[in-house]
Design a protein around this motif. Structure first.
Motif, short mmCIF file in Angstrom:
data_model
loop_
_atom_site.label_atom_id
_atom_site.label_comp_id
_atom_site.label_asym_id
_atom_site.label_seq_id
_atom_site.Cartn_x
_atom_site.Cartn_y
_atom_site.Cartn_z
N ARG A 55 0.81 -1.22 0.00
CA ARG A 55 0.00 0.00 0.00
C ARG A 55 0.84 1.27 0.00
O ARG A 55 0.28 2.38 0.02
N ASP A 72 -1.96 4.94 4.52
CA ASP A 72 -1.68 4.92 3.08
C ASP A 72 -2.08 6.21 2.37
O ASP A 72 -2.12 6.27 1.14
N GLY A 73 -2.37 7.26 3.14
CA GLY A 73 -2.75 8.53 2.55
C GLY A 73 -4.24 8.78 2.54
O GLY A 73 -4.69 9.93 2.53
N GLN A 74 -5.01 7.72 2.56
CA GLN A 74 -6.46 7.84 2.61
C GLN A 74 -7.05 7.07 3.77
O GLN A 74 -7.96 7.56 4.45
N ASP A 75 -6.54 5.88 4.01
CA ASP A 75 -7.05 5.01 5.06
C ASP A 75 -5.97 4.69 6.08
O ASP A 75 -4.77 4.80 5.80
N ARG A 78 -10.59 5.98 8.71
CA ARG A 78 -10.31 7.09 7.81
C ARG A 78 -9.06 7.80 8.31
O ARG A 78 -8.95 8.11 9.49
N GLN A 79 -8.09 8.03 7.43
CA GLN A 79 -6.88 8.73 7.85
C GLN A 79 -7.16 10.23 7.93
O GLN A 79 -7.75 10.81 7.02
N PRO A 117 -5.68 14.28 8.48
CA PRO A 117 -4.47 14.99 8.06
C PRO A 117 -3.46 15.14 9.20
O PRO A 117 -3.84 15.21 10.38
#
Length: 520
Positions: free
Chosen positions: A22, A37-40, A109-110, A112
């Motif tokens: 990922r 992974d930038g999104q999750d 959810r990742q 920021p």
């Protein structure tokens, strides 16, 4: 710590392959791996058995993942998505997929970087109103949380004492008896006084399934709103507790980071929303306990070669057990004169508790609607004005009696207390003065005034915004101004005034109040 080396090696291999698949960043804690992974975000439990945690089997890790999802969805449903099975093999893992699960991950959810409350604090981006909103949200969360059966051990004096003494013993084991001795001596004097209060709160159903770990790194800004996350799923004894223990963790952490102003803003917003002033006598214990827990964690990390980071929690704990200096201040002024605005600045700078008549009146009697009035009648709604049943004479007297009760409770618990009400009646001011004399604490009156045009404009703006507890309007103000509301000459010696247009007015007002002497 015990675990199978083969099991741990296999899990480490699995995490390494998932990370490469990922292109993810890895965060490793004592008990978990988190892949971003930038999104999750994907959180996996380490296969460990510790004194406080058993995650040694796949079934147990699955259970812990499901529990983490359930618990955190209560506060952060948009952050916690699901529990995802990992299939395949450690060398070729698949998130989801078919076949038997070889591991499980909490799918999140990742958010920021820089969104944690601690990061926002460090970058100067914390909005005080966001803390107000979070305090109200937390009070609602505690109201709706499951209540522990009174027959359970959670929140009992025995369990509270045991967990506190465990921390003190661990501190002594790591840093020597001298490190924990002052706190052990303080707790020895406090415990007999607090046992009846702990037992009472347990019997009243105050113990709930809370968060358990609500410090600055476990609150995040999501979609413009502060949200708690990452609550304790592995130890119910740390999660089922007095709501004020949850509150104390965040208050303590803000204090440790030298933001006592935000700490007391958050605390007072929570108390306004929850009405749990009865818990103030046990609050200081929870503040000290939470500071000692963080001090213990810092020393454990230092013992493992990690460079200590963050504030000096032990120093804060020493300040919290020092002798207190309670004092009483009441406000004075007609509606719109700035009492709530000025007392807000004062409570933040002085580290005080504030109770507001507008809030406590509605808590006692509900938000009654004004009675219909004939055309041309003058509106009313405060003091002895009877058009609104909330403000009739009997309910006004009952409200002031309740404020007096809360003031005495706070003073006995060692907290400075501000009572925000009009106090236009000199007999009410006299009653509060007598309490200060009885408790041998300083007494002050904060006088607020403004030109009539300013008063009317403020009340109109407040009504249009519809965000304040006060129902006062121009009619209320007119009737207040018809009364003789002046302070008596003998009250001048303990009356404070401030010009809130001047720089540092709140700091200077706090210094003036905190250096007052008890009346005689």
């Amino acid at each position: 710590m015990t675990t199978s080396p083969t099991c741990l090696a296999s899990a480490t291999t699995l995490v390494a392959h998932l990370r490469r698949q990922r292109g993810a960043r890895l965060i490793e804690t004592h008990i978990s791996w988190v892949l971003l992974d930038g999104q999750d975000a994907w959180k996996l439990k380490k296969p460990l058995r510790l004194p406080f945690l058993d995650a040694s089997t796949l079934a147990r890790r699955h259970q812990l993942c499901e529990e983490e999802l359930r618990l955190n969805r209560r506060m952060a449903p948009s952050l916690y998505l699901d529990v995802t099975p990992i299939t395949g093999t450690p060398d070729s893992p698949v998130l989801g997929g078919t076949g038997p699960a070889i591991e499980y991950a909490v799918h999140m959810r990742q958010f920021p970087k820089g969104a944690l409350l601690g990061e926002l604090l460090a970058s100067g981006q914390v909005q005080p109103t966001q803390l107000d909103d979070f305090a109200r949200h937390l009070a609602g969360f505690h109201r709706s949380a499951e209540v522990a059966p009174t027959s359970s051990p959670y929140g009992s004096p025995q369990l509270v004492e045991q967990t506190t003494r465990d921390v003190l013993r661990n501190l002594a084991d790591i840093g020597g008896e001298a490190l924990s001795a002052p706190f052990a001596a303080w707790f020895d004097t406090q415990a007999p006084l607090l046992r009846p209060l702990w037992a009472q709160r347990q019997a009243q159903g105050r113990i709930v399934e809370g968060h358990g770990d609500l410090h600055l790194a476990n609150v995040v800004l999501l979609d413009g709103t502060l949200t708690g996350f990452d609550c304790i799923e592995f130890d119910p004894g740390l999660r089922w507790s007095d709501p004020l223990s949850d509150v104390a963790f965040l208050v303590m952490d803000l204090m440790a980071y030298q933001r006592t102003d935000l700490a007391f803003r958050f605390l007072n917003a929570y108390l306004d929303a929850s009405g749990d002033h009865a818990g103030l006598p046990v609050l200081r214990h929870y503040l000290v306990y939470r500071a000692l827990v963080r001090a213990l964690v810092a020393r454990i990390k230092a013992g493992k070669g990690q460079v200590p980071a963050g504030p000096d929690y032990l120093a804060l704990a020493h300040r919290l057990i020092a002798p207190t200096a309670p004092r009483l201040l009441i406000t004075h002024g007609v509606s719109g004169s700035g009492k709530t605005f000025v007392s807000q600045g004062l409570l933040e700078q002085a580290g005080a508790i504030r109770v507001r008549s507008d809030i406590e009146r509605k808590r006692l009697f509900g938000a009654a609607q004004p009675a219909a009035q004939p055309a041309g009648a003058t509106p009313s709604g405060s003091g002895d004005l009877d058009a609104n049943p909330l403000y009739n004479r009997d309910r006004t007297q009952a409200t002031y009696a309740h404020l007096l009760f809360l003031a005495e409770l706070c003073l006995k618990a060692g907290w400075p207390i501000i009572v925000d009400a009009t106090f236009l009646d000199s007999s009410e001011r006299e009653r509060f003065l007598r309490v200060a004399i009885k408790q041998s604490v300083p007494f002050a009156i904060l006088h607020c005034e403004a030109p009539r045009t300013t008063l009317e404009n403020r009340l109109q703006a407040r009504q249009q915004a519809a965000q304040d507890a006060s129902d006062a309007d121009a009619g209320v103000l007119a009737k207040q101004l018809q009364r003789d509301t002046a302070l008596r000459p003998e009250e001048a010696g303990y009356t404070l005034q401030t010009d809130a247009t001047q720089p540092d007015w709140a700091q200077r007002l706090a210094r003036a109040w905190l250096t007052d002497q008890p009346p005689t």
